[in-house]
Scaffold this motif. Structure first.
Motif, short mmCIF file in Angstrom:
data_model
loop_
_atom_site.label_atom_id
_atom_site.label_comp_id
_atom_site.label_asym_id
_atom_site.label_seq_id
_atom_site.Cartn_x
_atom_site.Cartn_y
_atom_site.Cartn_z
N TYR A 94 -3.89 -12.61 -9.54
CA TYR A 94 -3.12 -11.75 -10.42
C TYR A 94 -2.56 -10.55 -9.66
O TYR A 94 -1.39 -10.20 -9.80
CB TYR A 94 -3.98 -11.27 -11.59
N GLN A 98 1.57 -9.17 -8.35
CA GLN A 98 2.17 -7.90 -8.75
C GLN A 98 3.21 -7.46 -7.73
O GLN A 98 3.04 -7.69 -6.53
CB GLN A 98 1.08 -6.81 -8.81
N GLN A 101 1.13 -3.82 -5.57
CA GLN A 101 -0.28 -4.15 -5.58
C GLN A 101 -1.17 -2.91 -5.68
O GLN A 101 -2.36 -3.01 -5.97
CB GLN A 101 -0.65 -4.96 -4.33
N GLY A 106 -2.34 -2.32 -12.94
CA GLY A 106 -2.31 -3.75 -12.61
C GLY A 106 -3.65 -4.23 -12.10
O GLY A 106 -4.17 -5.29 -12.48
N SER A 164 -4.30 -4.25 -1.58
CA SER A 164 -4.27 -3.28 -2.66
C SER A 164 -5.32 -2.22 -2.40
O SER A 164 -6.51 -2.52 -2.31
CB SER A 164 -4.56 -4.00 -3.99
#
Lengths: 366, 512
Positions: A94, A98, A101, A106, A164
């Motif tokens: 997931y 994005q 990230q 998110g 991320s």
């Protein structure tokens, strides 16, 4: 109180043996790594072997704490490794989809989706065990095997990497000079202890595990309790899955959390919770998980060749288990001087007098 | 009678547990061809003495000689090899195996490491036959009632090391409360078996709470109190009153009080009604009404459906016909929770399997029912819990009075009291007691009966099941008589109701 009796009281404490083993294992490292116990501050972060042990042991502690409750009800959960993989795979895929990230929302949503999947796994396990009456080892075997397939499907058989910053925090970041994982683990352990000992959940879990039929006849809704512990266990595994994938910034459906269920079961047992169910000790499990992580670390520091390290680990585990067996201690140290753990279960014999714990525990079972 | 040499002699036996001296210098002897009763209240040290003798516990002092040779057993199997076999109160067999397998388990006839099944069945059948019993050795043990399982346990035990005849290998047979779950006929069968073994020279050590049985079958008795020897007497030299006084060490006022007790008359309005409640294969549909403050006793032979009836009223088993109304409201009885919510409490006859959680402490066991009713989110506040537990430990005189003690380590009578305490703190409207006095000593028995009386005086309804008719008669306002899994009569208690009358009802199966 004399020194001897104080010593005896101490040696009877249910955490005595797990802690003793941990201390011995830690000390073994000192000749090989003289600064083993030193902790240094670099760039505002604490570094050192002890910190690493807790950091790398964090996922195992989480999984083992969840496992403790399942085992206390007389069950077992083999699916935790697969749940680790599924959670990591879902969350990472997931996040990697994005555009940004590093967006906190998110990442939080991704983690929520991952943990929700873990909860679904737990519900499924709980449903099979409590509603369908399938033996826990079989019921959870389903997700253990199928779950890895699901994780691979999610990642298309690839290792998904993410980049991320917020996600990195859980498994690889630092906060207040310490690895952030340590705070997560501390929080989960604290919540578990509060959940089981501040409410009546612990008592009811121990009752269901200690005597299922008596618990039914006393009006305990044992199905509900069982479903709860499987969900909780899966949730713990899910958090561990986040931690592992965050630490490596990657989701590997094949290898994430591989065999962690076995280490977790071992940690629970070393911590003094009987596989037959009943009495459990969350504190013991934490120590048990640290023992296993320390063992892994020790294998590297003392330079056991890679190809023999599983054998070495097995040998240590055997020794630890023997040390914890009251029967073995009675044979080796004589007379059962050291009391057993709380979790020991010899068939409680209806006795005319209140028999001594040692007497019951060291008797020959023929 | 010239005394032969004892087959077994124990001298100055000492056994200590931390904080407890369970046996202090006990002497005990056993002669070949006698049935010897070991007597004492719960906690007097009977089981400990037996466990020391059979090697379950190690010895802290004293000597044991078998046929004049000093011995020291470190495990029950060693004792068994030396010819000392034990049958315990609770049947320790495997219900899922066949009778034959149970009899010969651990010493199956083998050839080349394979079990010879035909020979196993034949040998087991011969053994059963020679002991004059009629049991199908191919049937699974679980298909027989507890009573027959007990006989199988004895067959198994006697058969140990048995090569040239029943009991040839066994010189000492220990029977620990073998009769507590048997009905009269089965007891007679057991006694016949015991006498046959006695005639073959086997020394039998018999532990029982039923004094009548002691006087019926035993030759000699040894009385223990608080871990010390009180005396050894020939049974014919000591009457029952004298014996009980020796056992409890005081006069019998407590028991006499009960004998003089009059049933209180203020039975209130209807509490529970069962209309055609039944379950196929367990008990035929029955009607029953229980009023507030009423004690309803159930009489009938073992296996007549007493327990089954009680379980249906608690939802422990689900009825497949009829309806139960409690306090004017119909209760679905799909699980015990339904009955518990309606104020029903149930103490199972099977304390160990269906009552206690042996690993947990006395406090935890006591608080369990209350906690289950409150749900896990609302723990009983610690202060309130400790107060309640302390109150009931004191009120029921649970010993040791330590809420932290593991309940599995308590004696049978105290375990029963813990179960009672567990339900009493929930303040039930109907208390179902299935064999609450089984296997517990005479003092605790009287206490529990007194408790039932005072609870019913306070308005609690009690459904009371006991094997002893006198016990049922003494306590009950109404007596339900069961026969062949059917409630055949409901008798209002009165002067004309006697044990004989109830026995006649059971025998004829008719309401008279």
């Amino acid at each position: 109180m004399t020194t001897t009796s104080r010593w005896r009281a101490l040696s009877r404490h249910h955490l005595f043996w797990p802690v003793a083993v941990l201390v011995v294992l830690l000390l073994v490292n000192v000749p090989f790594t003289p600064d083993f116990f030193s902790v240094k501050m670099t760039d505002g972060h604490l570094y050192g072997s002890l910190v690493s042990i807790v950091l790398f042991g964090s996922p195992l502690i989480l999984v083992a704490v969840g496992m403790t409750l399942v085992i206390a009800t007389g069950g077992i959960d083999l699916s935790v490794g697969a749940v680790v993989a599924i959670t990591g795979a879902l969350t990472c895929s997931y996040i990697s989809d994005q555009a940004d990230q590093d967006a906190l929302s998110g990442v939080l949503l991704a983690m929520g989706i991952g943990l929700a999947a873990a909860v679904v796994c737990g519900l499924w396990n709980g449903f099979l065990v409590a509603r369908m009456g399938i033996q826990p080892i079989i019921a959870t075997l389903i997700i253990m095997v199928a779950g890895r397939g699901v994780a691979q499907l999610i990642t298309d058989g690839q290792i998904i990497t993410v980049n991320s910053e917020p996600y990195k925090l859980i498994g690889g970041g630092y906060w207040l000079t310490l690895p952030f994982s340590i705070f997560v683990v501390a929080a989960v352990v604290a919540v578990t202890v509060a959940l089981t000992r501040r409410t009546a959940l612990g008592l009811l879990v121990e009752s269901v595990g200690g005597n299922a039929e008596a618990s039914r006849l006393v009006g305990i809704r044992s199905r509900r309790i069982k479903i709860m512990v499987y969900v909780f266990c899966a949730l713990c595994a899910g958090i561990a899955g986040l931690m592992i994938s965050s630490n490596t910034s990657a989701a590997d459906g094949n290898n994430a959390g591989l065999w962690i269920e076995l280490d977790a079961i071992l940690a629970v047992v070393i911590g003094g919770t009987s596989l037959l169910g009943g009495r459990f000790s969350v504190g013991g499990t934490v120590v048990g998980a640290l023992v296993i992580q320390t063992l892994t670390t020790t294998i590297y520091t003392i330079g056991v060749p890679t190809q023999t390290n599983l054998v070495f680990k097995a040998a240590v585990v055997i020794i630890v288990c023997l040390m914890q067996s009251p029967k073995f201690r009675a044979k080796v140290f004589g007379g059962g001087r050291f009391g057993g753990r709380r979790g020991d279960r010899q068939a409680a014999t209806p006795a005319d007098t209140a028999p001594a714990p040692e007497a019951v525990r060291t008797m020959e079972v023929s | 009678m010239a005394e032969p040499l004892p087959v077994l002699e124990m001298t100055g036996i000492v056994k200590e547990f931390p904080g407890v001296r369970a046996l202090s210098g006990v002497d005990f002897r056993l002669f070949p061809g006698e049935i010897h009763a070991l007597l004492g209240e719960n906690g007097a040290g009977k089981s400990t003495l037996i466990k020391v003798l059979t090697g379950v516990y190690s010895l802290d002092g004293g000597t044991v000689t078998l046929n004049g040779t000093p011995v020291r057993f470190h495990s029950p199997s060693q004792a068994q090899q030396a010819g000392i076999s034990t049958v315990y109160q609770e049947v320790n067999l495997c219900p899922n195996l066949s009778v034959a397998e149970n009899i010969l388990i651990g010493r199956e006839p083998t050839r080349f490491g394979r079990i010879q099944w035909k020979r196993l069945r034949r040998e087991a059948a011969e053994l059963v036959d020679r002991l004059g019993l009629d049991i199908d050795v191919d049937a699974p043990l679980s298909s027989y009632p507890l009573a027959v399982q007990q006989l199988v346990a004895i067959v198994r035990s006697v058969g140990t090391g048995d090569s040239d005849g029943p009991g040839s290998g066994t010189r000492v047979l220990i029977l620990d409360e073998p009769t507590s779950s048997l009905d009269r006929d089965e007891v007679l069968e057991l006694f016949a078996l015991m006498r046959r073994l006695k005639d073959q020279g086997v020394a039998i050590l018999f532990v029982s709470h039923f004094l009548d049985q002691i006087y019926e079958v035993c030759d000699r008795m040894t009385v223990l109190r608080n871990g010390a020897l009180v005396g050894e007497h020939l049974v014919r030299d000591l009457d029952q009153v004298g014996l009980v006084q020796l056992m409890i060490g005081k006069a019998l006022d407590q028991l006499e009080e009960l004998h003089d007790h009059q049933l209180h008359a203020d039975v209130g309005e209807s509490l529970l009604t069962a209309d055609g409640v039944g379950r196929t294969g367990r008990i035929a549909p029955f009607d029953l009404e229980i009023k507030k403050g009423e004690v309803v006793g159930l009489a009938g032979l073992l296996g007549s459906g007493r327990t089954e009836l009680a379980r249906l009223l608690f939802g422990a088993d689900q009825p497949d016909s009829g309806k139960v109304t409690i306090g004017g409201r119909q209760v679905p009885m799909s699980a015990p929770n339904d009955a518990i919510a309606a104020g029903v409490a149930f103490c199972s006859e099977n304390r160990r399997a269906e009552g206690l959680v042996p690993d947990l402490t006395v406090r935890e066991n006591i608080v369990l029912a209350l906690q289950a009713a409150r749900g896990w989110t609302r723990p009983v506040p610690a202060a309130q819990r400790d107060e309640l537990v302390a109150k009931y430990i004191k009120a029921l005189d649970i010993r040791p009075a330590d809420p932290e003690a593991r309940v599995g380590q308590l004696s049978g009578g105290n375990q029963q009291k813990v179960l009672l305490a567990r339900w009493l703190i929930t303040q039930p409207k109907l208390l179902i007691l299935d064999e609450p006095t089984r296997g517990i000593d005479i003092g605790a028995k009287a206490e529990i009966q007194k408790l039932v009386v005072s609870l019913s005086e306070d308005g609690m309804a009690v459904l009371y099941i006991a094997a002893e008719l006198e016990e049922v008669l003494r306590l009950s306002h109404t007596i339900g008589v069961l026969r062949d899994r059917k409630l055949v009569a409901k008798l209002a208690n009165g002067p004309e109701i006697t044990p004989t009358r109830i026995l006649e009802t059971i025998a004829s199966g008719e309401h008279q």
